[in-house]
Design a protein around this motif. Structure first.
Motif, PDB file in Angstrom:
ATOM      1  N   LEU A   3       0.851  -1.181   0.000  1.00 23.40           N
ATOM      2  CA  LEU A   3       0.000   0.000   0.000  1.00 23.40           C
ATOM      3  C   LEU A   3       0.890   1.235   0.000  1.00 23.40           C
ATOM      4  CD1 LEU A   3      -2.616   1.621   0.305  1.00 23.40           C
ATOM      5  CD2 LEU A   3      -2.547   1.146   2.751  1.00 23.40           C
ATOM      6  N   ILE A   4       0.795   2.032  -1.045  1.00 23.58           N
ATOM      7  CA  ILE A   4       1.574   3.261  -1.167  1.00 23.58           C
ATOM      8  C   ILE A   4       0.633   4.445  -0.937  1.00 23.58           C
ATOM      9  CG2 ILE A   4       2.955   4.709  -2.703  1.00 23.58           C
ATOM     10  CD1 ILE A   4       3.708   2.112  -4.211  1.00 23.58           C
ATOM     11  N   VAL A   5       0.926   5.223   0.097  1.00 24.90           N
ATOM     12  CA  VAL A   5       0.130   6.413   0.408  1.00 24.90           C
ATOM     13  C   VAL A   5       0.955   7.632   0.017  1.00 24.90           C
ATOM     14  CG1 VAL A   5      -1.121   7.695   2.167  1.00 24.90           C
ATOM     15  CG2 VAL A   5      -0.946   5.196   2.337  1.00 24.90           C
ATOM     16  N   PHE A   6       0.456   8.382  -0.947  1.00 26.24           N
ATOM     17  CA  PHE A   6       1.115   9.604  -1.416  1.00 26.24           C
ATOM     18  C   PHE A   6       0.295  10.772  -0.919  1.00 26.24           C
ATOM     19  CE2 PHE A   6       1.530  12.840  -4.907  1.00 26.24           C
ATOM     20  CZ  PHE A   6       2.870  13.148  -4.699  1.00 26.24           C
ATOM     21  N   ALA A  46      -3.309   4.939   9.891  1.00 26.52           N
ATOM     22  CA  ALA A  46      -4.500   4.102  10.069  1.00 26.52           C
ATOM     23  C   ALA A  46      -4.319   2.758   9.392  1.00 26.52           C
ATOM     24  CB  ALA A  46      -5.727   4.816   9.495  1.00 26.52           C
ATOM     25  N   ALA A  47      -3.772   2.764   8.193  1.00 27.58           N
ATOM     26  CA  ALA A  47      -3.554   1.508   7.463  1.00 27.58           C
ATOM     27  C   ALA A  47      -2.556   0.620   8.184  1.00 27.58           C
ATOM     28  CB  ALA A  47      -3.069   1.817   6.044  1.00 27.58           C
ATOM     29  N   ALA A  48      -1.444   1.195   8.636  1.00 24.69           N
ATOM     30  CA  ALA A  48      -0.411   0.403   9.309  1.00 24.69           C
ATOM     31  C   ALA A  48      -0.925  -0.174  10.622  1.00 24.69           C
ATOM     32  CB  ALA A  48       0.825   1.268   9.550  1.00 24.69           C
ATOM     33  N   HIS A  55       3.409   2.289   2.969  1.00 26.12           N
ATOM     34  CA  HIS A  55       4.597   3.060   2.607  1.00 26.12           C
ATOM     35  C   HIS A  55       4.142   4.493   2.347  1.00 26.12           C
ATOM     36  CE1 HIS A  55       7.133  -0.598   1.673  1.00 26.12           C
ATOM     37  NE2 HIS A  55       5.903  -1.108   1.766  1.00 26.12           N
ATOM     38  N   PHE A  56       4.703   5.449   3.087  1.00 25.60           N
ATOM     39  CA  PHE A  56       4.269   6.836   2.959  1.00 25.60           C
ATOM     40  C   PHE A  56       5.265   7.635   2.131  1.00 25.60           C
ATOM     41  CE2 PHE A  56       4.077  11.258   4.614  1.00 25.60           C
ATOM     42  CZ  PHE A  56       2.833  11.570   4.083  1.00 25.60           C
ATOM     43  N   ILE A  57       4.753   8.369   1.144  1.00 25.62           N
ATOM     44  CA  ILE A  57       5.559   9.213   0.271  1.00 25.62           C
ATOM     45  C   ILE A  57       5.090  10.651   0.445  1.00 25.62           C
ATOM     46  CG2 ILE A  57       6.409   9.583  -2.073  1.00 25.62           C
ATOM     47  CD1 ILE A  57       6.869   6.726  -1.041  1.00 25.62           C
ATOM     48  N   VAL A  80       8.782   4.884   6.060  1.00 23.72           N
ATOM     49  CA  VAL A  80       8.950   6.298   5.713  1.00 23.72           C
ATOM     50  C   VAL A  80      10.195   6.523   4.856  1.00 23.72           C
ATOM     51  CG1 VAL A  80       7.645   7.200   7.661  1.00 23.72           C
ATOM     52  CG2 VAL A  80      10.099   6.736   7.924  1.00 23.72           C
ATOM     53  N   THR A  81      10.628   5.495   4.159  1.00 22.86           N
ATOM     54  CA  THR A  81      11.757   5.657   3.248  1.00 22.86           C
ATOM     55  C   THR A  81      11.489   6.774   2.242  1.00 22.86           C
ATOM     56  OG1 THR A  81      12.198   3.290   3.443  1.00 22.86           O
ATOM     57  CG2 THR A  81      13.261   4.449   1.620  1.00 22.86           C
ATOM     58  N   GLY A  82      10.254   6.944   1.849  1.00 26.21           N
ATOM     59  CA  GLY A  82       9.891   7.955   0.864  1.00 26.21           C
ATOM     60  C   GLY A  82       9.475   9.293   1.449  1.00 26.21           C
TER      61      GLY A  82
END
Length: 294
Positions: A3-6, A46-48, A55-57, A80-82
């Motif tokens: 799941l990628i959250v931008f 919330a997702a985590a 993964h937050f960008i 939080v790599t992104g």
């Protein structure tokens, strides 16, 4: 799955007051220290907390608020790599909450204006993308196009309401709105602002959260309506973000839409029982407990 959250990361300054200010009115209240917030960060947390591989960008400043937001995300299990540091100050919000839990929010986007879709080097096939509108709309449009080419599931929470090219909207799998946002985009499209008419106009899944009346979603498979949970409301800040993040996490794990919506409904209700935005995002065990009592 992935799941990628931008989206946005914002430090919230919450003012609690007897009633929300009217135009030209000054209302005395109490405020505390900055709390973690921002629609993107809230939804990733919330997702985590519900077990999602989130993964937050996004972008924060090189300041104490940015460090606080990063630490909060890490503590909740978000990758939080992104999350990039930039020279512009971290975004800020003034959140006014009245005695009944209703809110008004003013936002200074700050570093969030520097968020770039191109920072997502690769989107795995089958990944889920979740976006909101506190970053540049053009970057969301670019990520929607990239996600469609990669075969991702694409969710957009059109909050706050802002314009996107029609081709970007029609490339979504699910558009998530509250009632005021649905009315806004309905006016842009010359349609009534409800899930059925927006689904017909755009040809995509549409979910409209309706506060105490629950949520209605319309997809190619039909209409889903789920009632809201009855809870003691402390404040409604972050309830929509809890709904979006938990829904995305459920869909990313392979849940059918109705099952994911049931978890999201419980998460949104639980967020109303706590103060703040990111701090109010519930954990999976709390969601399970509420669903078991329903």
């Amino acid at each position: 799955m992935t799941l990628i959250v931008f989206g946005s990361a914002i430090a919230d300054f919450v003012f609690r007051m007897p009633h929300l200010p009217r135009a030209g009115e000054t209302v005395l209240g109490e405020a505390g220290a900055a709390l973690p917030g921002g629609k993107g960060l809230n939804q990733a947390i919330a997702a985590a907390r519900d077990g999602g591989d989130a993964h937050f960008i996004g972008c924060v400043g090189r300041d104490a608020n940015g460090a606080m937001l990063r630490a909060t995300a890490l503590a909740s299990g978000v990758d939080v790599t992104g999350l990039r540091e930039v020279e512009e100050a971290t975004g800020l919000a003034c959140v006014c909450v009245d005695a009944e839990g209703h809110n008004q929010i003013a936002v200074s986007l700050g570093a969030n204006r520097r968020a770039e879709a191109a920072r997502i080097a690769a989107i795995p096939p089958g990944a889920t993308l979740l976006m909101q509108m506190e970053v540049p709309p053009a970057e969301n449009a670019a990520l929607i196009a990239s996600g469609r080419r990669a075969g991702a599931r694409i969710l957009l929470n059109l909050a706050p309401a802002a314009g996107l090219p029609p081709e970007a909207l029609r490339a979504l799998d699910l558009l998530i709105l509250n009632e005021s946002e649905a009315a806004w985009i309905g006016a842009q499209l010359g349609q009534p602002g409800h899930a059925g008419s927006l689904h017909a106009a755009l040809g995509i899944g549409v979910a409209v959260t309706e506060g105490e009346r629950g949520v209605t979603a319309v997809t190619g498979e039909g209409v889903l309506h789920l009632p809201a949970h009855r809870v003691a409301v402390v404040d409604t800040v972050g309830a929509g973000d809890a709904w979006c993040g938990v829904l995305a996490a459920g869909l990313d794990r392979g849940m059918p839409l109705e099952a994911a919506m049931r978890r999201a409904n419980a998460a949104g209700a639980l967020a109303c029982t706590k103060h703040g935005a990111a701090p109010a995002m519930p954990h999976a065990a709390e969601i399970d407990a509420l669903l078991s009592r329903s």
